[in-house]
Design an enzyme around this catalytic site. Structure first.
Site, short mmCIF file in Angstrom:
data_model
loop_
_atom_site.label_atom_id
_atom_site.label_comp_id
_atom_site.label_asym_id
_atom_site.label_seq_id
_atom_site.Cartn_x
_atom_site.Cartn_y
_atom_site.Cartn_z
N GLY A 89 15.46 2.42 -9.43
CA GLY A 89 15.26 1.09 -8.86
C GLY A 89 15.79 0.06 -9.84
O GLY A 89 16.95 0.14 -10.27
N GLU A 107 6.06 -1.05 -15.68
CA GLU A 107 5.87 -0.31 -14.42
C GLU A 107 4.40 -0.14 -14.05
O GLU A 107 4.06 0.70 -13.22
CB GLU A 107 6.54 1.07 -14.55
CG GLU A 107 8.03 1.03 -14.90
CD GLU A 107 8.89 0.40 -13.81
OE1 GLU A 107 8.56 0.53 -12.62
OE2 GLU A 107 9.89 -0.26 -14.17
C1 SIN Z 1 12.73 2.62 -11.36
O1 SIN Z 1 13.52 1.68 -11.41
O2 SIN Z 1 13.08 3.76 -11.69
C2 SIN Z 1 11.31 2.42 -10.93
C3 SIN Z 1 11.10 1.37 -9.91
C4 SIN Z 1 11.46 -0.01 -10.34
O3 SIN Z 1 11.03 -0.46 -11.41
O4 SIN Z 1 12.18 -0.70 -9.60
#
Ligand code: SIN
Length: 184
Positions: free
Chosen positions: A14, A90
């Site tokens: 993401g 996160e």
């Molecule tokens: C990620 O980017 O791997 C996790 C989700 C995000 O922070 O958008």
């Protein structure tokens, strides 16, 4: 926080694809098998606020799917500090989850941040139009929810990777905001 072995590689699917903002030794486009990306996680700390959450991505197990993202090898010296920072970034519902990333010419063990239905911000499935509408409206401390979608779509396009769920939402959000749909 899940109990995981010390990570070496972090797989981002993401915002971690385009907004690393941490030191790393190496990074490479990568994929993980058996997962698909969905805008099913609610965001009340980055792309929305409590009471008006945005929608951000998480992964769902799916044997037929392969998810593309970015793998980062963390430097030994800064690894612990970076992981602590990522845990904070996160913390809106994601937990460390062990995975194996497929790089261009090898497989590497590591971890990703996964938001499962057991977290309080989880939103789960909804009709794509409903998700698009929510993305159009939501805004949070990290910016507009649609910017998150645009940057994810752009980063995937730059890697030459296609994700039908992301593309469908991009088209709906661009249409709603009266912007031109970029050629595929
Ligand atoms: C990620 O980017 O791997 C996790 C989700 C995000 O922070 O958008």
């Amino acid at each position: 926080m899940a109990n995981c072995a010390e990570p070496t590689w972090v797989f981002g699917y993401g915002s971690l694809i385009w907004r690393a903002e941490f030191p790393f030794a190496e990074r490479e486009p990568a994929s993980i098998r058996g997962w698909k990306r969905r805008f099913w996680q609610g965001s009340t700390d980055h792309r929305g606020i409590p009471g008006a959450p945005g929608r951000v991505v998480t992964l769902l197990p799916d044997q037929q799917s392969r998810c593309w993202g970015m793998a980062y090898r963390l430097d030994e010296t800064s690894r612990e500090r970076v992981m602590e920072q990522l845990d904070v970034r996160e913390r809106g519902g994601y937990q460390r989850h062990d995975i194996e990333s497929h790089l261009k010419d090898r497989r590497v063990p590591g971890l990703m941040y996964l938001a499962t239905p057991s977290n309080g911000n989880y939103l789960g499935p909804a009709p794509l139009q409903t998700i698009a509408e929510q993305i159009c409206k939501a805004e949070g401390p990290s910016g507009a929810n649609r910017e998150y979608l645009f940057k994810l779509a752009q980063a995937l396009a730059e890697m030459g990777s296609k994700d039908a769920h992301v593309t469908a939402l991009l088209e709906m959000v661009l249409e709603r905001s009266g912007q031109a749909i970029p050629p595929r």
